[in-house]
Design a protein around this motif. Structure first.
Motif, PDB file in Angstrom:
ATOM      1  N   ASP A 208       0.851  -1.172   0.000  1.00  0.00           N
ATOM      2  CA  ASP A 208       0.000   0.000   0.000  1.00  0.00           C
ATOM      3  C   ASP A 208       0.897   1.235   0.000  1.00  0.00           C
ATOM      4  N   HIS A 209       0.635   2.130  -0.912  1.00  0.00           N
ATOM      5  CA  HIS A 209       1.389   3.374  -1.013  1.00  0.00           C
ATOM      6  C   HIS A 209       0.382   4.524  -0.984  1.00  0.00           C
ATOM      7  N   PRO A 210      -0.119   4.888   0.200  1.00  0.00           N
ATOM      8  CA  PRO A 210      -1.185   5.897   0.266  1.00  0.00           C
ATOM      9  C   PRO A 210      -0.730   7.260  -0.233  1.00  0.00           C
ATOM     10  N   LYS A 211      -1.569   7.869  -1.058  1.00  0.00           N
ATOM     11  CA  LYS A 211      -1.324   9.215  -1.595  1.00  0.00           C
ATOM     12  C   LYS A 211       0.004   9.315  -2.335  1.00  0.00           C
ATOM     13  N   MET A 212       0.403   8.214  -2.976  1.00  0.00           N
ATOM     14  CA  MET A 212       1.697   8.165  -3.651  1.00  0.00           C
ATOM     15  C   MET A 212       1.536   7.593  -5.058  1.00  0.00           C
ATOM     16  N   HIS A 213       2.475   7.903  -5.919  1.00  0.00           N
ATOM     17  CA  HIS A 213       2.566   7.319  -7.249  1.00  0.00           C
ATOM     18  C   HIS A 213       3.727   6.335  -7.253  1.00  0.00           C
ATOM     19  N   VAL A 214       3.547   5.218  -7.952  1.00  0.00           N
ATOM     20  CA  VAL A 214       4.614   4.231  -8.093  1.00  0.00           C
ATOM     21  C   VAL A 214       4.866   4.040  -9.582  1.00  0.00           C
ATOM     22  N   PHE A 215       6.102   4.287  -9.977  1.00  0.00           N
ATOM     23  CA  PHE A 215       6.541   4.049 -11.341  1.00  0.00           C
ATOM     24  C   PHE A 215       7.522   2.890 -11.284  1.00  0.00           C
ATOM     25  N   GLY A 216       7.216   1.827 -12.008  1.00  0.00           N
ATOM     26  CA  GLY A 216       8.055   0.634 -11.964  1.00  0.00           C
ATOM     27  C   GLY A 216       8.558   0.257 -13.342  1.00  0.00           C
ATOM     28  N   ARG A 217       9.637  -0.476 -13.339  1.00  0.00           N
ATOM     29  CA  ARG A 217      10.233  -0.943 -14.590  1.00  0.00           C
ATOM     30  C   ARG A 217      10.690  -2.379 -14.419  1.00  0.00           C
ATOM     31  N   LEU A 218      10.117  -3.268 -15.221  1.00  0.00           N
ATOM     32  CA  LEU A 218      10.594  -4.642 -15.300  1.00  0.00           C
ATOM     33  C   LEU A 218      11.840  -4.630 -16.170  1.00  0.00           C
ATOM     34  N   LEU A 219      12.952  -5.109 -15.650  1.00  0.00           N
ATOM     35  CA  LEU A 219      14.217  -5.095 -16.386  1.00  0.00           C
ATOM     36  C   LEU A 219      14.386  -6.335 -17.257  1.00  0.00           C
ATOM     37  N   PHE A 220      14.043  -7.501 -16.702  1.00  0.00           N
ATOM     38  CA  PHE A 220      14.078  -8.736 -17.479  1.00  0.00           C
ATOM     39  C   PHE A 220      13.196  -9.754 -16.794  1.00  0.00           C
ATOM     40  N   GLY A 221      12.859 -10.824 -17.517  1.00  0.00           N
ATOM     41  CA  GLY A 221      12.018 -11.888 -16.963  1.00  0.00           C
ATOM     42  C   GLY A 221      10.540 -11.582 -17.136  1.00  0.00           C
ATOM     43  N   ARG A 222       9.743 -12.333 -16.387  1.00  0.00           N
ATOM     44  CA  ARG A 222       8.282 -12.159 -16.443  1.00  0.00           C
ATOM     45  C   ARG A 222       7.741 -12.076 -15.032  1.00  0.00           C
ATOM     46  N   MET A 223       6.767 -11.194 -14.844  1.00  0.00           N
ATOM     47  CA  MET A 223       6.112 -11.095 -13.547  1.00  0.00           C
ATOM     48  C   MET A 223       4.654 -10.702 -13.732  1.00  0.00           C
ATOM     49  N   ARG A 224       3.894 -11.009 -12.719  1.00  0.00           N
ATOM     50  CA  ARG A 224       2.468 -10.679 -12.703  1.00  0.00           C
ATOM     51  C   ARG A 224       2.268  -9.542 -11.715  1.00  0.00           C
ATOM     52  N   VAL A 225       1.506  -8.537 -12.126  1.00  0.00           N
ATOM     53  CA  VAL A 225       1.197  -7.396 -11.274  1.00  0.00           C
ATOM     54  C   VAL A 225      -0.321  -7.362 -11.094  1.00  0.00           C
ATOM     55  N   ARG A 226      -0.744  -7.504  -9.859  1.00  0.00           N
ATOM     56  CA  ARG A 226      -2.171  -7.366  -9.525  1.00  0.00           C
ATOM     57  C   ARG A 226      -2.322  -6.107  -8.688  1.00  0.00           C
ATOM     58  N   SER A 227      -3.237  -5.243  -9.094  1.00  0.00           N
ATOM     59  CA  SER A 227      -3.477  -4.027  -8.328  1.00  0.00           C
ATOM     60  C   SER A 227      -4.931  -4.002  -7.879  1.00  0.00           C
ATOM     61  N   TYR A 228      -5.136  -3.396  -6.729  1.00  0.00           N
ATOM     62  CA  TYR A 228      -6.453  -3.389  -6.078  1.00  0.00           C
ATOM     63  C   TYR A 228      -6.815  -1.976  -5.647  1.00  0.00           C
ATOM     64  N   ASN A 229      -8.100  -1.717  -5.581  1.00  0.00           N
ATOM     65  CA  ASN A 229      -8.613  -0.467  -5.028  1.00  0.00           C
ATOM     66  C   ASN A 229      -9.148  -0.757  -3.631  1.00  0.00           C
ATOM     67  N   PRO A 230      -8.705  -0.007  -2.633  1.00  0.00           N
ATOM     68  CA  PRO A 230      -9.222  -0.206  -1.275  1.00  0.00           C
ATOM     69  C   PRO A 230     -10.723   0.097  -1.212  1.00  0.00           C
ATOM     70  N   GLU A 231     -11.409  -0.641  -0.384  1.00  0.00           N
ATOM     71  CA  GLU A 231     -12.841  -0.446  -0.153  1.00  0.00           C
ATOM     72  C   GLU A 231     -13.078  -0.371   1.348  1.00  0.00           C
ATOM     73  N   PRO A 232     -14.120   0.320   1.779  1.00  0.00           N
ATOM     74  CA  PRO A 232     -14.426   0.342   3.217  1.00  0.00           C
ATOM     75  C   PRO A 232     -14.671  -1.076   3.729  1.00  0.00           C
ATOM     76  N   LEU A 233     -14.041  -1.419   4.823  1.00  0.00           N
ATOM     77  CA  LEU A 233     -14.156  -2.768   5.378  1.00  0.00           C
ATOM     78  C   LEU A 233     -15.596  -3.102   5.740  1.00  0.00           C
ATOM     79  N   GLU A 234     -16.386  -2.115   6.072  1.00  0.00           N
ATOM     80  CA  GLU A 234     -17.778  -2.358   6.449  1.00  0.00           C
ATOM     81  C   GLU A 234     -18.574  -3.016   5.323  1.00  0.00           C
TER      82      GLU A 234
END
Length: 92
Positions: A1-27
């Protein structure tokens, strides 16, 4: 979790899976759970993508997909730049 932040990423080599989620109220989901762990949070899948094998850039921002997880599908390397930096006094 990176609240109020931007993340810029770079895959250099290989393969990876990126799953991203939006937070929701726990209620919204707590009623469906028998117990809720004290540090639990709820989230809805925003994006599920496989990167590689060629180098690729990805980004998540404070608006959508800020909670994310990365899975190496094979040997890989990546780096993230997170801006602005963590600062508990600013809530991030």
């Amino acid at each position: 979790d990176h609240p109020k932040m931007h993340v810029f990423g770079r895959l250099l080599f290989g393969r990876m899976r990126v799953r991203s989620y939006n937070p929701e109220p726990l209620e919204l989901v707590a009623a469906a759970l028998r117990t809720t762990p004290p540090d639990a949070c709820a989230a809805v899948l925003h994006e599920d993508q496989v990167l590689g094998p060629t180098p690729e850039t990805y980004m998540v921002g404070p608006g959508e997909g800020i909670v994310h997880e990365l899975f190496a599908l094979e040997d890989c390397a990546f780096f993230d730049i997170v801006v602005p930096p963590y600062d508990p006094a600013q809530g991030r």
